[in-house]
Design a protein around this motif. Sequence first.
Motif, PDB file in Angstrom:
ATOM      1  N   ARG A  54      -5.746   8.618   5.597  1.00 22.47           N
ATOM      2  CA  ARG A  54      -6.092  10.050   5.696  1.00 22.47           C
ATOM      3  C   ARG A  54      -7.603  10.262   5.656  1.00 22.47           C
ATOM      4  O   ARG A  54      -8.111  11.262   6.162  1.00 22.47           O
ATOM      5  N   ASP A  95     -12.315  10.330   1.380  1.00 22.91           N
ATOM      6  CA  ASP A  95     -10.861  10.090   1.331  1.00 22.91           C
ATOM      7  C   ASP A  95     -10.174  11.410   1.021  1.00 22.91           C
ATOM      8  O   ASP A  95     -10.840  12.389   0.655  1.00 22.91           O
ATOM      9  N   ASP A  96      -8.855  11.436   1.152  1.00 23.04           N
ATOM     10  CA  ASP A  96      -8.161  12.708   0.902  1.00 23.04           C
ATOM     11  C   ASP A  96      -8.045  12.999  -0.584  1.00 23.04           C
ATOM     12  O   ASP A  96      -8.109  14.162  -0.986  1.00 23.04           O
ATOM     13  N   LEU A  97      -7.907  11.947  -1.405  1.00 29.13           N
ATOM     14  CA  LEU A  97      -7.551  12.175  -2.808  1.00 29.13           C
ATOM     15  C   LEU A  97      -8.125  11.084  -3.686  1.00 29.13           C
ATOM     16  O   LEU A  97      -8.141   9.920  -3.289  1.00 29.13           O
ATOM     17  N   GLN A 101       4.072  12.981  -8.322  1.00 28.56           N
ATOM     18  CA  GLN A 101       3.961  14.214  -7.526  1.00 28.56           C
ATOM     19  C   GLN A 101       3.040  13.891  -6.360  1.00 28.56           C
ATOM     20  O   GLN A 101       1.825  13.797  -6.554  1.00 28.56           O
ATOM     21  N   PHE A 102       3.588  13.700  -5.181  1.00 30.21           N
ATOM     22  CA  PHE A 102       2.757  13.316  -4.035  1.00 30.21           C
ATOM     23  C   PHE A 102       2.098  14.554  -3.454  1.00 30.21           C
ATOM     24  O   PHE A 102       2.779  15.493  -3.030  1.00 30.21           O
ATOM     25  N   ARG A 103       0.774  14.580  -3.447  1.00 30.94           N
ATOM     26  CA  ARG A 103       0.014  15.717  -2.917  1.00 30.94           C
ATOM     27  C   ARG A 103      -0.231  15.453  -1.437  1.00 30.94           C
ATOM     28  O   ARG A 103      -1.101  14.648  -1.070  1.00 30.94           O
ATOM     29  N   ALA A 114      -7.481   9.488  -7.474  1.00 25.73           N
ATOM     30  CA  ALA A 114      -6.597   9.473  -8.643  1.00 25.73           C
ATOM     31  C   ALA A 114      -7.266   8.609  -9.718  1.00 25.73           C
ATOM     32  O   ALA A 114      -8.135   9.083 -10.446  1.00 25.73           O
ATOM     33  N   THR A 115      -6.906   7.329  -9.782  1.00 24.25           N
ATOM     34  CA  THR A 115      -7.566   6.439 -10.747  1.00 24.25           C
ATOM     35  C   THR A 115      -8.971   6.039 -10.285  1.00 24.25           C
ATOM     36  O   THR A 115      -9.761   5.544 -11.085  1.00 24.25           O
ATOM     37  N   GLY A 116      -9.229   6.196  -8.994  1.00 25.49           N
ATOM     38  CA  GLY A 116     -10.542   5.830  -8.447  1.00 25.49           C
ATOM     39  C   GLY A 116     -10.632   4.382  -8.002  1.00 25.49           C
ATOM     40  O   GLY A 116     -11.671   3.964  -7.497  1.00 25.49           O
ATOM     41  N   GLY A 117      -9.541   3.621  -8.150  1.00 26.25           N
ATOM     42  CA  GLY A 117      -9.581   2.210  -7.783  1.00 26.25           C
ATOM     43  C   GLY A 117      -9.893   1.981  -6.310  1.00 26.25           C
ATOM     44  O   GLY A 117     -10.689   1.102  -5.957  1.00 26.25           O
ATOM     45  N   THR A 118      -9.249   2.770  -5.446  1.00 27.13           N
ATOM     46  CA  THR A 118      -9.455   2.610  -4.006  1.00 27.13           C
ATOM     47  C   THR A 118     -10.890   2.974  -3.641  1.00 27.13           C
ATOM     48  O   THR A 118     -11.564   2.249  -2.895  1.00 27.13           O
TER      49      THR A 118
HETATM   50  P1  AMP Z   1      -6.556   5.792  -6.602  1.00 21.77           P
HETATM   51  O1  AMP Z   1      -7.022   4.466  -6.070  1.00 21.77           O
HETATM   52  O2  AMP Z   1      -5.671   5.654  -7.811  1.00 21.77           O
HETATM   53  O3  AMP Z   1      -7.700   6.754  -6.810  1.00 21.77           O
HETATM   54  O4  AMP Z   1      -5.601   6.420  -5.486  1.00 21.77           O
HETATM   55  C1  AMP Z   1      -6.149   7.025  -4.361  1.00 21.77           C
HETATM   56  C2  AMP Z   1      -5.417   6.668  -3.096  1.00 21.77           C
HETATM   57  O5  AMP Z   1      -4.005   6.686  -3.256  1.00 21.77           O
HETATM   58  C3  AMP Z   1      -5.739   7.678  -2.018  1.00 21.77           C
HETATM   59  O6  AMP Z   1      -5.927   6.978  -0.783  1.00 21.77           O
HETATM   60  C4  AMP Z   1      -4.556   8.601  -1.978  1.00 21.77           C
HETATM   61  O7  AMP Z   1      -4.258   8.963  -0.656  1.00 21.77           O
HETATM   62  C5  AMP Z   1      -3.425   7.826  -2.649  1.00 21.77           C
HETATM   63  N1  AMP Z   1      -2.757   8.592  -3.743  1.00 21.77           N
HETATM   64  C6  AMP Z   1      -2.767   8.273  -5.066  1.00 21.77           C
HETATM   65  N2  AMP Z   1      -2.045   9.145  -5.799  1.00 21.77           N
HETATM   66  C7  AMP Z   1      -1.603  10.083  -4.922  1.00 21.77           C
HETATM   67  C8  AMP Z   1      -0.818  11.293  -5.074  1.00 21.77           C
HETATM   68  N3  AMP Z   1      -0.344  11.720  -6.263  1.00 21.77           N
HETATM   69  N4  AMP Z   1      -0.553  12.011  -3.964  1.00 21.77           N
HETATM   70  C9  AMP Z   1      -1.035  11.603  -2.751  1.00 21.77           C
HETATM   71  N5  AMP Z   1      -1.763  10.490  -2.545  1.00 21.77           N
HETATM   72  C10 AMP Z   1      -2.042   9.719  -3.620  1.00 21.77           C
END
Ligand code: AMP
Length: 181
Positions: A64, A124-126, A25-27, A128-132
Amino acid sequence: MDLRNGFEIKRYIRTIPDYPKPGIQFRDVTTLLADPHGFRAAVDELLWPFLKVDIDHVVGIEARGFILGGAIAHELGKGFVPVRKKGKLPGKTIGQDYTLEYGVDTVEIHADAIGKGDKCLLVDDLIATGGTAQAALDLIHRSGGEVVAACFVIDLPDLGGAGRLREAGIKVHRLVEFEGD
Ligand code: AMP
């Protein structure tokens, strides 16, 4: 319109199912950024805890995080430092690998962008796992900087990234949550 609880901000975020692959689900925050009330509310809500905090740089993650982080840096009267995908920055860089669902990616920062003891706010905008975000935080620490906090418009709590950052001692500020991934 009550912007303090994040409810209105959430309504401006578009969900695109099955992007970039089935089951995700892309937010999509482009609809939030495109709306003058939505964009201002998001920037204001992201920065208000830091109005009186000592910060040297706002650090934004491509792409973003550049839009939000640039606006936050401008409003706070601070400089902006980009964290980019590998190979995009022209000067001497330091890089940090991080794990994706399939494979490994790398983010980079200019080696001279952050000085020893500089206080940094990550955007950052979002999450998720926090890896980025963790890779960007590692770059700040390896540059000698200190992390004031990490802020995001969206948290996907089921993926645990914000919780892991908090467990590692990072203050996390985020505006809205979406269940699932
Ligand atoms: P993560 O490293 O898993 O926390 O992913 C975060 C990065 O991936 C951010 O730069 C987000 O823009 C992008 N991202 C990951 N999952 C989504 C999602 N479901 N919808 C939009 N962007 C996402």
